[in-house]
Design a protein around this motif. Structure first.
Motif, PDB file in Angstrom:
ATOM      1  N   GLU A  25       0.833  -1.209   0.000  1.00  0.00           N
ATOM      2  CA  GLU A  25       0.000   0.000   0.000  1.00  0.00           C
ATOM      3  C   GLU A  25       0.866   1.258   0.000  1.00  0.00           C
ATOM      4  N   ILE A  26       1.923   1.239   0.795  1.00  0.00           N
ATOM      5  CA  ILE A  26       2.807   2.408   0.851  1.00  0.00           C
ATOM      6  C   ILE A  26       3.419   2.703  -0.512  1.00  0.00           C
ATOM      7  N   MET A  27       3.913   1.688  -1.177  1.00  0.00           N
ATOM      8  CA  MET A  27       4.578   1.903  -2.462  1.00  0.00           C
ATOM      9  C   MET A  27       3.589   2.259  -3.560  1.00  0.00           C
ATOM     10  N   ARG A  28       2.365   1.813  -3.434  1.00  0.00           N
ATOM     11  CA  ARG A  28       1.327   2.226  -4.400  1.00  0.00           C
ATOM     12  C   ARG A  28       1.124   3.728  -4.328  1.00  0.00           C
ATOM     13  N   ILE A  29       1.075   4.262  -3.121  1.00  0.00           N
ATOM     14  CA  ILE A  29       0.872   5.701  -2.948  1.00  0.00           C
ATOM     15  C   ILE A  29       2.157   6.468  -3.246  1.00  0.00           C
ATOM     16  N   TYR A  30       3.293   5.885  -2.917  1.00  0.00           N
ATOM     17  CA  TYR A  30       4.601   6.512  -3.172  1.00  0.00           C
ATOM     18  C   TYR A  30       4.790   6.813  -4.653  1.00  0.00           C
ATOM     19  N   ALA A  31       4.161   6.025  -5.503  1.00  0.00           N
ATOM     20  CA  ALA A  31       4.303   6.186  -6.949  1.00  0.00           C
ATOM     21  C   ALA A  31       3.464   7.327  -7.505  1.00  0.00           C
ATOM     22  N   SER A  43       2.781  17.922  12.765  1.00  0.00           N
ATOM     23  CA  SER A  43       3.628  16.927  12.104  1.00  0.00           C
ATOM     24  C   SER A  43       2.925  16.438  10.839  1.00  0.00           C
ATOM     25  N   PRO A  44       3.683  16.048   9.816  1.00  0.00           N
ATOM     26  CA  PRO A  44       3.057  15.657   8.551  1.00  0.00           C
ATOM     27  C   PRO A  44       2.477  14.248   8.604  1.00  0.00           C
ATOM     28  N   VAL A  45       1.456  14.032   7.805  1.00  0.00           N
ATOM     29  CA  VAL A  45       0.874  12.707   7.622  1.00  0.00           C
ATOM     30  C   VAL A  45       0.483  12.593   6.156  1.00  0.00           C
ATOM     31  N   THR A  46       0.457  11.393   5.637  1.00  0.00           N
ATOM     32  CA  THR A  46       0.135  11.169   4.228  1.00  0.00           C
ATOM     33  C   THR A  46      -0.939  10.087   4.101  1.00  0.00           C
ATOM     34  N   ASP A  47      -1.431   9.945   2.878  1.00  0.00           N
ATOM     35  CA  ASP A  47      -2.384   8.861   2.614  1.00  0.00           C
ATOM     36  C   ASP A  47      -1.774   7.505   2.936  1.00  0.00           C
ATOM     37  N   ALA A  48      -0.456   7.386   2.740  1.00  0.00           N
ATOM     38  CA  ALA A  48       0.207   6.098   2.972  1.00  0.00           C
ATOM     39  C   ALA A  48       0.197   5.720   4.447  1.00  0.00           C
ATOM     40  N   LEU A  90       2.590  -2.285  19.413  1.00  0.00           N
ATOM     41  CA  LEU A  90       2.951  -0.902  19.084  1.00  0.00           C
ATOM     42  C   LEU A  90       3.232  -0.844  17.588  1.00  0.00           C
ATOM     43  N   VAL A  91       2.557   0.058  16.900  1.00  0.00           N
ATOM     44  CA  VAL A  91       2.610   0.103  15.441  1.00  0.00           C
ATOM     45  C   VAL A  91       2.897   1.517  14.950  1.00  0.00           C
ATOM     46  N   ASP A  92       3.907   1.636  14.122  1.00  0.00           N
ATOM     47  CA  ASP A  92       4.117   2.852  13.336  1.00  0.00           C
ATOM     48  C   ASP A  92       4.034   2.421  11.878  1.00  0.00           C
ATOM     49  N   PRO A  93       2.924   2.717  11.216  1.00  0.00           N
ATOM     50  CA  PRO A  93       2.724   2.195   9.860  1.00  0.00           C
ATOM     51  C   PRO A  93       3.675   2.783   8.827  1.00  0.00           C
ATOM     52  N   LEU A  94       4.164   3.996   9.100  1.00  0.00           N
ATOM     53  CA  LEU A  94       5.105   4.649   8.191  1.00  0.00           C
ATOM     54  C   LEU A  94       6.041   5.509   9.028  1.00  0.00           C
ATOM     55  N   ASP A  95       7.091   4.891   9.534  1.00  0.00           N
ATOM     56  CA  ASP A  95       8.079   5.603  10.336  1.00  0.00           C
ATOM     57  C   ASP A  95       9.032   6.325   9.385  1.00  0.00           C
ATOM     58  N   GLY A  96       9.203   7.621   9.606  1.00  0.00           N
ATOM     59  CA  GLY A  96       9.997   8.421   8.680  1.00  0.00           C
ATOM     60  C   GLY A  96       9.135   9.085   7.624  1.00  0.00           C
ATOM     61  N   ALA A 126      11.644  -1.894   5.156  1.00  0.00           N
ATOM     62  CA  ALA A 126      11.872  -0.687   4.356  1.00  0.00           C
ATOM     63  C   ALA A 126      11.247  -0.916   2.976  1.00  0.00           C
ATOM     64  N   PRO A 127      10.052  -0.383   2.724  1.00  0.00           N
ATOM     65  CA  PRO A 127       9.349  -0.711   1.482  1.00  0.00           C
ATOM     66  C   PRO A 127      10.096  -0.331   0.211  1.00  0.00           C
ATOM     67  N   ALA A 128      10.811   0.776   0.231  1.00  0.00           N
ATOM     68  CA  ALA A 128      11.457   1.248  -0.999  1.00  0.00           C
ATOM     69  C   ALA A 128      12.588   0.341  -1.444  1.00  0.00           C
ATOM     70  N   THR A 129      13.245  -0.320  -0.509  1.00  0.00           N
ATOM     71  CA  THR A 129      14.372  -1.188  -0.852  1.00  0.00           C
ATOM     72  C   THR A 129      14.045  -2.669  -0.733  1.00  0.00           C
ATOM     73  N   GLY A 130      12.964  -2.991  -0.051  1.00  0.00           N
ATOM     74  CA  GLY A 130      12.611  -4.382   0.166  1.00  0.00           C
ATOM     75  C   GLY A 130      13.364  -5.042   1.293  1.00  0.00           C
ATOM     76  N   LEU A 131      14.206  -4.303   2.021  1.00  0.00           N
ATOM     77  CA  LEU A 131      14.946  -4.873   3.147  1.00  0.00           C
ATOM     78  C   LEU A 131      14.008  -5.082   4.332  1.00  0.00           C
ATOM     79  N   LEU A 132      14.156  -6.225   4.989  1.00  0.00           N
ATOM     80  CA  LEU A 132      13.300  -6.543   6.125  1.00  0.00           C
ATOM     81  C   LEU A 132      14.151  -7.144   7.231  1.00  0.00           C
ATOM     82  N   TRP A 133      13.991  -6.600   8.433  1.00  0.00           N
ATOM     83  CA  TRP A 133      14.700  -7.088   9.614  1.00  0.00           C
ATOM     84  C   TRP A 133      13.676  -7.596  10.612  1.00  0.00           C
ATOM     85  N   ARG A 134      13.993  -8.699  11.289  1.00  0.00           N
ATOM     86  CA  ARG A 134      13.094  -9.257  12.292  1.00  0.00           C
ATOM     87  C   ARG A 134      13.897  -9.660  13.528  1.00  0.00           C
TER      88      ARG A 134
END
Length: 264
Positions: A25-31, A43-48, A90-96, A126-134
């Motif tokens: 969803e984030i990358m759909r809106i990022y485009a 503070s800013p907020v976006t559709d994403a 605890l959820v931050d759907p779009l940190d940064g 990190a949606p833009a790079t596809g990197l995922l840490w767990r």
């Protein structure tokens, strides 16, 4: 409703899938049009932010019915679930969000499970790079690059020439950091700037050693990154040396230091 949690491996894998769905969803809106506006606190907020949070909330409510979710945009809208001492998310759907608006790729999806005040599961994607840490208590930490397999990660021993220190791309005040490093008797050989919770992950995977943060943060900003870092062998402590804990309304963190345990 049941408050039982799935077994840790299944819970970790299910949360990975939820984070990945939010990233779509984030990358759909990022485009396209980001839908930027300001919240009441300016503070800013976006559709994403909202689209990703809706995906995460639906996924977590199905996965763990009856367990409270503290999510950034829900909180901003005044929807504040009560905590009763049990586990919660605890959820931050779009940190940064500022990095998202700049389109520099340094933004993340953050999902953390808190038990007895400590993050026992952290997912950072990190949606833009596809990197995922767990990271999960008892399971260790791992990382996956887009299209690849998960590989274990761990913190490092700092090199003899000095520490690699992380700093916020949007909030670092180097004069304050320099004074603190000097007062602590720590030598910094290199600095890495990064947005969002990526700084925790850089330490967790052994690319950096320490990240002091002396500015305001909320609990949803840090919990997932702390979960990854602690599972990789690191720690996040307050300036007095106590572990950073969670579940303290209005969910604002004190100043803290994220680090490998060897970077003291």
């Amino acid at each position: 409703m049941s408050r039982l949690l799935p077994p840790p491996p299944a819970l970790r894998d299910a949360c990975t899938e939820i984070a990945e769905a939010a990233a779509v969803e984030i990358m759909r809106i990022y485009a396209g049009d980001l839908g930027v506006r300001n919240k009441a606190d300016k503070s800013p907020v976006t559709d994403a932010d909202h689209a990703a949070e809706a995906v995460i909330l639906a996924g977590l409510r199905k996965l763990t019915p009856g367990i409270a979710i503290i999510a950034e945009e829900e909180m901003a809208a005044g929807r504040k679930p009560a905590l009763d001492g049990g586990p919660f998310w605890l959820v931050d759907p779009l940190d940064g969000t500022k990095e998202f608006i700049k389109r520099n790729g340094e933004f993340t999806v953050n999902i953390a499970l808190i038990e007895e005040g400590r993050p026992t599961l952290g997912i950072v994607l990190a949606p833009a790079t596809g990197l995922l840490w767990r990271g999960a208590a008892g399971l260790g930490a791992d990382k996956r690059e887009r299209g690849g397999a998960f590989a274990a990660i761990a913190t490092r021993l700092p090199p003899p020439e000095g520490l690699t220190a992380c700093a916020s791309r949007s909030h670092a005040i180097y004069s304050d950091l320099n004074i603190w490093f000097r007062n602590q008797g720590l030598t910094v050989a290199e600095r890495l700037e990064a947005g969002s919770s990526l700084k925790f992950c850089l330490i967790a995977e052994g690319r950096a050693d320490i990240y002091p943060r002396f500015g305001p943060t909320s609990e949803w900003d840090t919990a997932a990154g702390q979960g990854v870092l602690e599972a990789a062998g690191g720690e996040v402590v307050t300036v007095s040396g106590k572990p950073l804990t969670y579940g303290h309304p209005p969910f604002l963190n004190p100043h803290f230091i994220a680090r490998s345990k060897a970077a003291r």
